[in-house]
Enzyme design. Structure first.
Site, short mmCIF file in Angstrom:
data_model
loop_
_atom_site.label_atom_id
_atom_site.label_comp_id
_atom_site.label_asym_id
_atom_site.label_seq_id
_atom_site.Cartn_x
_atom_site.Cartn_y
_atom_site.Cartn_z
N SER A 46 0.82 -1.22 0.00
CA SER A 46 0.00 0.00 0.00
C SER A 46 0.86 1.26 0.00
CB SER A 46 -0.96 0.00 1.20
OG SER A 46 -0.27 -0.22 2.41
N HIS A 52 -1.90 -8.82 1.68
CA HIS A 52 -1.53 -7.59 2.40
C HIS A 52 -2.54 -7.30 3.51
CE1 HIS A 52 0.18 -3.87 3.41
NE2 HIS A 52 -0.16 -3.13 2.38
N HIS A 78 6.95 -13.10 9.78
CA HIS A 78 6.97 -11.76 9.21
C HIS A 78 8.12 -11.65 8.23
CE1 HIS A 78 7.23 -7.34 8.95
NE2 HIS A 78 5.98 -7.34 9.34
N ARG A 84 3.53 -4.23 17.73
CA ARG A 84 2.13 -3.88 17.52
C ARG A 84 1.22 -4.95 18.12
NH1 ARG A 84 2.08 -3.17 11.17
NH2 ARG A 84 3.10 -5.20 11.45
N ASP A 100 -1.30 -8.99 12.95
CA ASP A 100 -2.57 -9.59 12.55
C ASP A 100 -3.01 -10.72 13.46
OD1 ASP A 100 -2.86 -7.98 10.15
OD2 ASP A 100 -1.18 -9.13 9.36
#
Length: 443
Positions: free
Chosen positions: A245, A275, A322, A331, A377
């Site tokens: 993005s 994504h 990752h 996060r 996520d």
């Protein structure tokens, strides 16, 4: 009209920064900083150092750094901007920080708040376009369409079209478009949400609420979801410039396309399953796991066996691993700390915690994962589900609202520093085969 403090500070910083870029390019442009192998050329330019941003950097061990600060350091630095009765700093104060690298005063953050309020109203024609789309359109298609529809209002496009916009001044209208887009995106997202999922009943914007709190209200949520929104938007704001993005937006803007064209393109990239869809997929997997385990939080031994069965069947453990990180994603940690305080007894959250305790050991023993630790996520969908935002296909829109903060801050600086149009060089498969046979390309 008098310029805001943010714009004045940004102007000073851009003008002071330009000589650094000019010197590097003029005096050290031939210095080699990376190499590219055939695997990287075929594998999506993975780990090729060819993008420049000072907004954020993804450290393999520490995770994302915003303007040099880790996530805990960022939240600590912005603690003066926590809304009374809340826990998370405002998006307004964070956006000032992303743009300037400075922690704003309360007055400066209030200025950003006032700027957003002046700009946030959706034009009626955007609403008309959204309502003309089939109601079963994906919310990301609606979100992208709403963004690009507003292009007619681009200050950058207007100024460029007038033919007298200097290269050194291009950041100014890009800034204006960025401020308007950041202000409107939560309103656009909330309108889509209420139209698609809540019987087409809408909740008006509240002039007294900050961006995160106002978004929570507009989708029909109450405290502490306002802090969930602030946290979610900040944590998803930027992840250096190489992700799809951010890179898509940078690439499109490098052709001097305005912020509306550029971010709409970035949103289309974010909609891709590889994504922005990951948090939805992780939540689905966690719920399926719970169902297979008789809707009860299992013992660690039961979970360990289940994870091994999953891997041995050729499947992956979603939310783990990752491309860059080699430790637990900070996060994830930030969301985990919030969840421990606000939803400690939720069965899905308890399962998330147990997976965190068991999965890294299983993945390490399995030996096929470079990073056995959870990413962002692995957690975010569970929190949204707990608070009643259960429309999975909307989660990527939430991601898109937050990602705009970093992407648009980067676009302002791209124009401020006069970065060139992006144009990598391609090679043919036959050329790669020739160089592979020869042991490399002969310079």
């Amino acid at each position: 009209m008098a310029e805001s403090t943010l714009k004045q500070v940004l102007k000073q910083k851009i003008e002071a920064f330009r000589p650094r870029i000019q010197k590097l390019n003029k005096e050290f442009g031939e210095v080699v900083i990376d190499k590219v192998n055939i695997g990287q050329a075929i594998g999506g330019a993975r780990d090729v150092r060819c993008l420049v941003t000072d907004i954020s950097y993804l450290d393999p061990q520490e995770g994302i750094r915003f303007r040099g600060k880790t996530i805990p350091e960022t939240f600590e630095a912005l603690k003066a901007h926590v809304v009374p009765g809340g826990e998370m700093p405002t998006v307004e104060s964070f956006f000032y920080f992303l743009l300037t690298g400075e922690i704003p005063t309360k007055e400066q953050a209030q200025e950003v708040f006032a700027e957003f309020k002046k700009r946030e109203a959706l034009p009626q024609y955007v609403i008309d376009v959204l309502r003309a789309m089939p109601r079963d359109s994906h919310p990301m298609a609606m979100f992208s369409a709403g963004i690009v529809t507003m292009q007619r209002e681009s200050v950058f496009a207007k100024r460029y079209g007038e033919g007298n916009l200097k290269k050194t001044d291009m950041w100014d209208p890009m800034y204006e478009d960025a401020m308007t887009l950041v202000a409107r995106l939560p309103v656009l997202a909330a309108y889509i949400y209420r139209m698609k999922y809540k019987g087409d009943t809408h909740i008006a914007s509240d002039a007294n609420l900050d961006l995160g709190g106002n978004f929570a209200k507009m989708i029909g949520q109450v405290k502490p979801y306002d802090d969930v929104a602030r946290m979610y938007f900040i944590l998803h704001s930027d992840h250096e410039s190489g992700n799809v993005s951010a890179h898509t937006s940078h690439l499109v803007a490098s052709a001097l396309s305005d912020a509306y064209y550029s971010y709409s393109a970035g949103i289309n990239g974010l909609a891709g399953p590889l994504h922005g869809l990951a948090n939805q997929e992780v939540l689905g997997w966690i719920q399926q796991t719970m169902k297979k385990l008789n809707n009860q939080v299992p013992s660690k031994e039961q979970l360990k066996q289940f994870l091994w069965d999953t891997l041995n069947s050729g499947q992956v453990i979603p939310g783990y691993g990752h491309a860059v990180l080699r430790k637990t994603d900070p996060r994830y940690t930030a969301q985990n700390e919030f969840a421990k305080k606000h939803l400690p007894n939720d069965p899905l959250f308890q399962l998330v915690n147990m997976i965190y305790e068991v999965a890294p050991g299983v993945l390490t023993e399995h030996g096929k994962t470079k990073n056995p630790w959870p990413n962002v996520d692995a957690h975010s969908g569970v929190i949204q589900w707990y608070y009643g935002v259960r429309e999975w296909d909307f989660y990527t829109v939430l991601f898109g609202v937050g990602r705009a903060l970093g992407v648009l801050a980067n676009l302002v600086w791209d124009r401020g520093l006069g970065y060139a149009i992006e144009r990598p060089k391609s090679v043919t498969t036959e050329m790669l085969e020739k160089w592979a046979h020869e042991g490399g390309r002969k310079i």
